[in-house]
Design a protein around this motif. Structure first.
Motif, PDB file in Angstrom:
ATOM      1  N   GLU A 157       0.825  -1.204   0.000  1.00 46.16           N
ATOM      2  CA  GLU A 157       0.000   0.000   0.000  1.00 46.16           C
ATOM      3  C   GLU A 157       0.861   1.256   0.000  1.00 46.16           C
ATOM      4  N   ARG A 158       0.289   2.313  -0.528  1.00 46.53           N
ATOM      5  CA  ARG A 158       0.929   3.624  -0.443  1.00 46.53           C
ATOM      6  C   ARG A 158       1.006   4.057   1.014  1.00 46.53           C
ATOM      7  N   PHE A 159       2.092   4.705   1.385  1.00 50.52           N
ATOM      8  CA  PHE A 159       2.230   5.237   2.740  1.00 50.52           C
ATOM      9  C   PHE A 159       1.543   6.592   2.820  1.00 50.52           C
ATOM     10  N   TYR A 160       0.722   6.774   3.868  1.00 48.30           N
ATOM     11  CA  TYR A 160      -0.007   8.024   4.072  1.00 48.30           C
ATOM     12  C   TYR A 160       0.422   8.650   5.402  1.00 48.30           C
ATOM     13  N   PRO A 161       0.945   9.871   5.374  1.00 48.97           N
ATOM     14  CA  PRO A 161       1.298  10.542   6.636  1.00 48.97           C
ATOM     15  C   PRO A 161       0.039  11.021   7.356  1.00 48.97           C
ATOM     16  N   GLY A 162       0.138  11.183   8.657  1.00 42.77           N
ATOM     17  CA  GLY A 162      -0.988  11.671   9.440  1.00 42.77           C
ATOM     18  C   GLY A 162      -1.100  10.925  10.747  1.00 42.77           C
ATOM     19  N   ASN A 163      -2.132  11.229  11.508  1.00 41.46           N
ATOM     20  CA  ASN A 163      -2.373  10.577  12.790  1.00 41.46           C
ATOM     21  C   ASN A 163      -3.304   9.383  12.605  1.00 41.46           C
ATOM     22  N   ASP A 164      -3.046   8.344  13.387  1.00 34.89           N
ATOM     23  CA  ASP A 164      -3.781   7.082  13.299  1.00 34.89           C
ATOM     24  C   ASP A 164      -4.852   7.055  14.394  1.00 34.89           C
ATOM     25  N   TYR A 165      -6.119   6.904  13.986  1.00 32.60           N
ATOM     26  CA  TYR A 165      -7.224   6.901  14.957  1.00 32.60           C
ATOM     27  C   TYR A 165      -8.057   5.632  14.806  1.00 32.60           C
ATOM     28  N   ARG A 166      -8.655   5.204  15.916  1.00 36.81           N
ATOM     29  CA  ARG A 166      -9.676   4.146  15.881  1.00 36.81           C
ATOM     30  C   ARG A 166     -10.988   4.712  16.420  1.00 36.81           C
ATOM     31  N   ILE A 167     -12.067   4.432  15.686  1.00 33.08           N
ATOM     32  CA  ILE A 167     -13.417   4.819  16.098  1.00 33.08           C
ATOM     33  C   ILE A 167     -14.220   3.540  16.276  1.00 33.08           C
ATOM     34  N   VAL A 168     -14.783   3.335  17.460  1.00 33.33           N
ATOM     35  CA  VAL A 168     -15.551   2.125  17.745  1.00 33.33           C
ATOM     36  C   VAL A 168     -17.037   2.455  17.735  1.00 33.33           C
ATOM     37  N   VAL A 169     -17.791   1.704  16.920  1.00 34.48           N
ATOM     38  CA  VAL A 169     -19.223   1.943  16.737  1.00 34.48           C
ATOM     39  C   VAL A 169     -20.003   0.691  17.119  1.00 34.48           C
ATOM     40  N   ILE A 170     -21.119   0.889  17.817  1.00 34.10           N
ATOM     41  CA  ILE A 170     -22.095  -0.176  18.028  1.00 34.10           C
ATOM     42  C   ILE A 170     -23.432   0.356  17.534  1.00 34.10           C
ATOM     43  N   ASP A 171     -23.969  -0.278  16.488  1.00 29.02           N
ATOM     44  CA  ASP A 171     -25.188   0.175  15.831  1.00 29.02           C
ATOM     45  C   ASP A 171     -25.046   1.643  15.395  1.00 29.02           C
ATOM     46  N   ASN A 172     -25.855   2.544  15.932  1.00 29.94           N
ATOM     47  CA  ASN A 172     -25.820   3.941  15.484  1.00 29.94           C
ATOM     48  C   ASN A 172     -25.091   4.859  16.456  1.00 29.94           C
ATOM     49  N   GLU A 173     -24.216   4.288  17.284  1.00 35.16           N
ATOM     50  CA  GLU A 173     -23.571   5.088  18.326  1.00 35.16           C
ATOM     51  C   GLU A 173     -22.055   4.898  18.328  1.00 35.16           C
ATOM     52  N   VAL A 174     -21.333   6.003  18.403  1.00 30.94           N
ATOM     53  CA  VAL A 174     -19.885   5.958  18.575  1.00 30.94           C
ATOM     54  C   VAL A 174     -19.600   5.829  20.073  1.00 30.94           C
ATOM     55  N   ILE A 175     -18.927   4.741  20.439  1.00 26.47           N
ATOM     56  CA  ILE A 175     -18.672   4.439  21.852  1.00 26.47           C
ATOM     57  C   ILE A 175     -17.321   4.959  22.323  1.00 26.47           C
ATOM     58  N   ALA A 176     -16.302   4.791  21.488  1.00 28.58           N
ATOM     59  CA  ALA A 176     -14.948   5.172  21.896  1.00 28.58           C
ATOM     60  C   ALA A 176     -14.157   5.641  20.686  1.00 28.58           C
ATOM     61  N   VAL A 177     -13.297   6.640  20.911  1.00 22.94           N
ATOM     62  CA  VAL A 177     -12.427   7.177  19.866  1.00 22.94           C
ATOM     63  C   VAL A 177     -11.067   7.445  20.494  1.00 22.94           C
ATOM     64  N   TYR A 178     -10.025   6.967  19.855  1.00 28.54           N
ATOM     65  CA  TYR A 178      -8.699   7.254  20.398  1.00 28.54           C
ATOM     66  C   TYR A 178      -7.648   7.271  19.303  1.00 28.54           C
ATOM     67  N   GLN A 179      -6.658   8.131  19.508  1.00 30.21           N
ATOM     68  CA  GLN A 179      -5.500   8.155  18.619  1.00 30.21           C
ATOM     69  C   GLN A 179      -4.547   7.054  19.059  1.00 30.21           C
ATOM     70  N   ARG A 180      -4.021   6.314  18.097  1.00 35.01           N
ATOM     71  CA  ARG A 180      -3.091   5.239  18.398  1.00 35.01           C
ATOM     72  C   ARG A 180      -1.666   5.713  18.086  1.00 35.01           C
ATOM     73  N   VAL A 181      -0.836   5.702  19.104  1.00 38.67           N
ATOM     74  CA  VAL A 181       0.549   6.179  18.973  1.00 38.67           C
ATOM     75  C   VAL A 181       1.478   4.965  19.034  1.00 38.67           C
ATOM     76  N   PRO A 182       2.423   4.839  18.091  1.00 43.66           N
ATOM     77  CA  PRO A 182       3.297   3.666  18.064  1.00 43.66           C
ATOM     78  C   PRO A 182       4.136   3.510  19.331  1.00 43.66           C
ATOM     79  N   LEU A 183       4.602   2.300  19.548  1.00 48.35           N
ATOM     80  CA  LEU A 183       5.503   1.986  20.655  1.00 48.35           C
ATOM     81  C   LEU A 183       6.691   2.939  20.644  1.00 48.35           C
ATOM     82  N   CYS A 184       6.955   3.559  21.789  1.00 58.20           N
ATOM     83  CA  CYS A 184       8.074   4.497  21.879  1.00 58.20           C
ATOM     84  C   CYS A 184       8.604   4.524  23.304  1.00 58.20           C
ATOM     85  N   VAL A 185       9.779   5.093  23.477  1.00 61.16           N
ATOM     86  CA  VAL A 185      10.359   5.294  24.800  1.00 61.16           C
ATOM     87  C   VAL A 185      10.824   6.740  24.909  1.00 61.16           C
ATOM     88  N   VAL A 186      10.895   7.229  26.143  1.00 63.75           N
ATOM     89  CA  VAL A 186      11.337   8.602  26.407  1.00 63.75           C
ATOM     90  C   VAL A 186      12.597   8.550  27.265  1.00 63.75           C
TER      91      VAL A 186
END
Length: 335
Positions: free
Chosen positions: A148-177
């Protein structure tokens, strides 16, 4: 006990349902509702979605095809197969054809299995050597992969049950500080301990070839000591199941993206859906996005570990799922 299993048991008790759980690993269970309806679960997989829709959602190539037909923006890519499968289906799309396509798209490209989950073997390949390395690894365990082509930007997951959005979160890759004194390996070990303390299972694969290659690209090693506050990313994929972390956007997701996720769930014939998309800012009006994939059995175990508010959302989701299963119509075929 796995978090999903404990949540199902908690919710089942609230609605008077009886749960029997496999005593050895506690991942698999059977539910008997008060009205006599029955359902089974395996970890986060429940029979809330129809079999056909769930199977299509599992296959990244098929789901991309249908999403594109419905007018949604999907990743540009093609499927390629093992030598044995190419011979069987008389297809020229072998591993070498995949490399030619990668050159056509332009490196870096994303190479990933067509039917594995949790970000396994998803790689951002920068050149021919890296492409063949991951393609061969994928074909040892599954007959096909996507380029696949690589697309820059932020990675999000949206969780839906029927007609309702239950949870939304940005997924950040494994990292250390960095802290100015610990090695990258020590920082990773500390992160793993934090995961376990927060209820996340041990998920960092210290032998993952992708981590070592990512470090090498940054001219680093496990023995390298990072300066104070220096952030180093160790994977390109942002799956929470491979060590990433989530930033909650449930309260701030823009209405445009809510509608998008609900419509995609319906169009794919799903009731429960985890939609993974890339965009710049999910809190702003939708101007550009690309769909990475749809998931018919999204696991929210790692999301629930973020905090109490996230745990309550996951419990609310499973409450709705169990209610739906309890009220499902049972059709009996007569002879």
């Amino acid at each position: 006990m796995p978090l999903v299993t404990s949540i199902i048991q908690k919710i089942a008790a609230q609605i008077g349902a009886v749960v029997i759980v496999d005593p050895e690993y506690e991942f698999v269970g059977h539910i008997t509702f008060k009205n006599g309806n029955k359902a089974c679960f395996s970890n986060s997989k429940l029979n809330i979605n129809g079999f056909g829709s769930a199977e299509i959602a599992k296959d990244k190539a098929y789901s991309n095809f249908f999403l594109k037909q419905f007018g949604y923006k999907v990743t540009e890519g093609k499927t390629f197969f093992s030598k044995k499968l190419c011979e069987k289906i008389a297809s020229p799309r072998n591993i070498d054809a995949g490399f030619e396509y990668a050159k056509e798209l332009g490196f870096p490209v994303i190479v990933k299995p067509i039917n594995l989950s949790q970000g396994k073997f998803v790689v951002k390949a920068y050149n021919k050597t890296e492409y063949y390395q991951v393609a061969k690894k994928i074909l040892r365990i599954t007959p096909g992969f996507m380029v696949e082509r690589f697309y820059p930007g932020n990675d999000y997951r949206i969780v839906v049950i029927d007609n309702e959005v239950i949870a939304v979160y940005q997924r950040v890759p494994l990292c250390v500080v960095g802290d100015g004194k610990s090695t990258i390996l020590e920082l990773l070990q500390q992160k793993e301990e934090e995961f376990i303390a927060n209820g996340r299972k041990k998920i960092i694969d210290f032998n993952d070839f992708r981590i070592k290659r990512k470090l090498k690209r940054q001219r680093l090693k496990f023995e390298s000591i990072l300066p104070q506050s220096t952030v180093v990313y160790l994977l390109d994929n942002a799956n929470l199941s491979s060590g990433g972390y989530g930033v909650d956007f449930t309260e701030s997701i823009h209405l445009d993206f809510q509608k998008l996720a609900i419509n995609i769930t319906k169009d794919m014939g799903l009731r429960l859906c985890g939609l993974d998309i890339i965009t710049n800012d999910i809190a702003k009006s939708m101007n550009d996005y690309v769909i990475i994939e749809v998931n018919g059995s999204p696991s929210l175990t790692h999301y629930a570990s973020i905090g109490e508010a996230q745990t309550r959302r996951v419990e609310a989701l499973y409450f709705k799922i169990l209610q739906a299963l309890e009220n499902e119509q049972i059709y009996v075929q007569s002879n």
